[in-house]
Scaffold this active site. Structure first.
Site, short mmCIF file in Angstrom:
data_model
loop_
_atom_site.label_atom_id
_atom_site.label_comp_id
_atom_site.label_asym_id
_atom_site.label_seq_id
_atom_site.Cartn_x
_atom_site.Cartn_y
_atom_site.Cartn_z
N HIS A 273 0.82 -1.22 0.00
CA HIS A 273 0.00 0.00 0.00
C HIS A 273 0.85 1.27 0.00
O HIS A 273 0.33 2.35 -0.28
CB HIS A 273 -0.92 0.01 1.23
CG HIS A 273 -1.97 -1.06 1.17
ND1 HIS A 273 -3.30 -0.78 1.01
CD2 HIS A 273 -1.88 -2.42 1.21
CE1 HIS A 273 -3.99 -1.91 0.98
NE2 HIS A 273 -3.14 -2.92 1.10
N ASP B 157 3.46 9.66 -0.51
CA ASP B 157 2.29 8.88 -0.10
C ASP B 157 2.03 7.81 -1.16
O ASP B 157 2.08 8.12 -2.36
CB ASP B 157 1.06 9.81 0.01
CG ASP B 157 0.04 9.32 1.03
OD1 ASP B 157 0.02 8.10 1.30
OD2 ASP B 157 -0.73 10.15 1.54
#
Ligand code: ADP
Ligand code: G6P
Length: 486
Positions: free
Chosen positions: A163, A371
């Site tokens: 992720h 991110d």
């Protein structure tokens, strides 16, 4: 023998956290973070089991069923929490994989605990999975699990999804026992990443550190083909759209706006309180805009929601202190009695409250230094059925690749941040709609169900080929999509 499941998800966290109240009573609450937001609707709809930690040290509670899912807690002792979770996962791998925006710490006992806990998760998955079932392992806390699980259960289809970003080759090379991580991931048939470059970095490293011969998006290991590919994760669009259409949520959005000062323009930040999220840089830019008079406390307000996260880790405690000091400084210098320029909320919220905030916000400011994806950006877009609102988005969030009509910004550059925020505040209704519409189409066409089915269908095809003994052949993308029967 316990029940077994065709589909098993393995992640460090369960979708619910065990919460202990002051009186000692225990209850369950939604776990923090994007992984849970993304996976919960999938497992709920698909049925199946989820192995993970409850968020509390100590013995694991008994497995239980909830919301169509079978939850199988994996216990972490206080030492495991210290070394595996706060240490190796969040003191070493997390900062390193986020471009080392904080200095990673390397400790041998952390690494040993990481390996031991990964084995425990692999054993839990081996116990839960039905013969020839599918196990989907998630994220940086569990990168050794795929190989451990394959050793225990060679019959399984094993997928892995990361992720967070995968670092550039030079940074990955700093990791002690780095080859172990690669071998761990190569236990999967399919290794998924957020961005294509991450998959390329991973494949390149299998050549450099393990002497393998990666070709395009595949590498052959022990006669199996392992595929590495990008599958950009998404959100449950229906859930957000339904909340945004709910009259009670809309009324709450109007109430929030009135309480925050009637016609003041509303800037919004929503993040876990994490040093990767660029919250300090955002506050610095906003403080300078107030200082130089570009915005004033009479016409703009910033609401910053900061979800408590990893609060026992030193870097997170220090970040909290710095952020709260800066909020205090800005409010002290530019506030007035009854009206402050920053509302800071250090708390979790329920989904309806969050969506109400998205509806209320004129400008959503999402400025991570790095991110993997950033689901808040996609949630904001999904909520704006009015095609209004403006999104300021860091170029270093995975989401930027899919949302190019946002006000893209380099969060390391305060001047650029100030420019992007000002441009977003000045965009008129027509410009807002022109930018928002393509973003909404992108998010609606690529929701979380599509992400999961893309991943799982690809996994099915690859594993079948490996089962048929075709795994040693390098298949091209078309062959994989069409059944790979050559
Ligand atoms: P990360 O996974 O790094 O936390 P993401 O933006 O990808 O970042 O995902 C964050 C998820 O957590 C989103 O689904 C968002 O709605 C949710 N979230 C963020 N802040 C809060 C909060 N204060 N309360 C409840 N949920 C939150
Ligand atoms: C990110 C990570 C997840 C993690 C979440 C919350 O989304 O990718 O794996 O669960 O942050 O962090 P926490 O440490 O509280 O689980």
């Amino acid at each position: 023998m316990s029940d077994s499941y065709e589909f098993v998800v393995v992640a460090n966290r369960l979708p619910v956290d065990e919460v202990t109240a002051e009186d000692g009573s225990r209850s369950w609450a939604r776990s923090p973070g994007g992984l849970v937001s993304a996976l919960q609707p999938i497992v709920r709809r698909q049925g199946g089991a989820w192995a993970g930690w409850t968020g509390q040290p100590g013995d694991a509670p008994e497995p239980f069923d909830t919301d169509g899912m079978h939850l199988h807690p994996v216990g972490l002792s206080a030492d495991d929490v210290d070394r595996y979770y706060e240490g190796q996962s969040n003191g070493t791998i997390w900062p390193l994989f986020h471009d080392a925006v904080e200095q990673p710490t390397h400790r041998r006992p952390w690494r040993q605990a990481y390996e031991a806990v990964n084995r425990r998760f692999a054993e839990a998955a081996a116990l839960l999975a039905a013969p020839d079932g599918t196990v989907w392992v998630h994220d940086y806390q569990l990168m050794l699990v795929p190989a451990m699980l394959r050793e225990l259960r060679p019959d399984l289809r094993i997928g892995f999804f990361l992720h967070i970003p995968f670092p550039p080759v030079e940074l990955f090379m700093q990791l002690p026992r780095r080859a172990d991580i690669l071998r761990g991931l190569l236990g999967a048939d399919l290794v998924g990443f957020q961005r294509p470059l991450a998959a390329q970095n991973f494949l390149q490293l299998t050549g450099r550190l393990l002497g393998l011969d990666p070709q395009e998006e595949h590498v052959v290991v022990d006669g199996r083909t392992v595929t590495a590919r990008a599958f950009p994760i998404s959100i449950d669009v229906t859930e957000v759209e339904e909340l945004a259409a709910d009259p009670a949520v809309q009324a709450e959005a109007r109430r929030m706006r009135t309480e925050l000062g009637g016609d003041r323009r509303l800037l919004l930040g929503v993040d876990r309180l994490d040093y990767t999220k660029g919250i300090e840089q955002r506050l610095e830019a906003y403080g300078e805009l107030l200082a130089d008079g570009t915005v004033s406390n009479d016409d703009v307000v910033l609401v910053q929601v900061a979800t408590p996260s990893r609060m026992r880790v030193k870097e997170y405690q220090e970040l909290r202190a710095r952020v709260e000091r800066e909020v205090g400084r800005i409010n002290g210098e530019y506030g007035a009695v009854g009206q402050v320029p920053v509302h800071y909320l250090f708390q979790s919220m329920n989904r309806a409250e969050l969506v109400a905030l998205y509806l209320a916000a004129d400008v959503m400011v999402i400025t991570p230094l790095r991110d993997g994806m950033n689901l808040v950006a996609k949630e904001y877009v999904a909520a704006r059925h009015d095609d209004q609102g403006a999104l300021v988005l860091s170029e270093f969030a995975g989401a930027a690749a899919e949302l190019p009509t946002a006000f893209l910004v380099n969060p390391h550059d305060v001047e650029d941040l100030k420019r992007a925020i000002t441009d977003a505040l000045h965009a008129d209704g027509a410009e807002q709609a022109e930018r928002m519409k393509p973003m909404r189409t992108q998010v609606r066409d690529n929701d979380i169900d599509k992400w999961a089915s893309d991943f799982l269908e690809t996994l099915g095809t690859i594993s079948e080929d490996n089962d048929k003994g075709l795994g040693g052949l390098i298949l091209d993308g078309d062959d994989l999509r069409h059944g790979g029967n050559r």
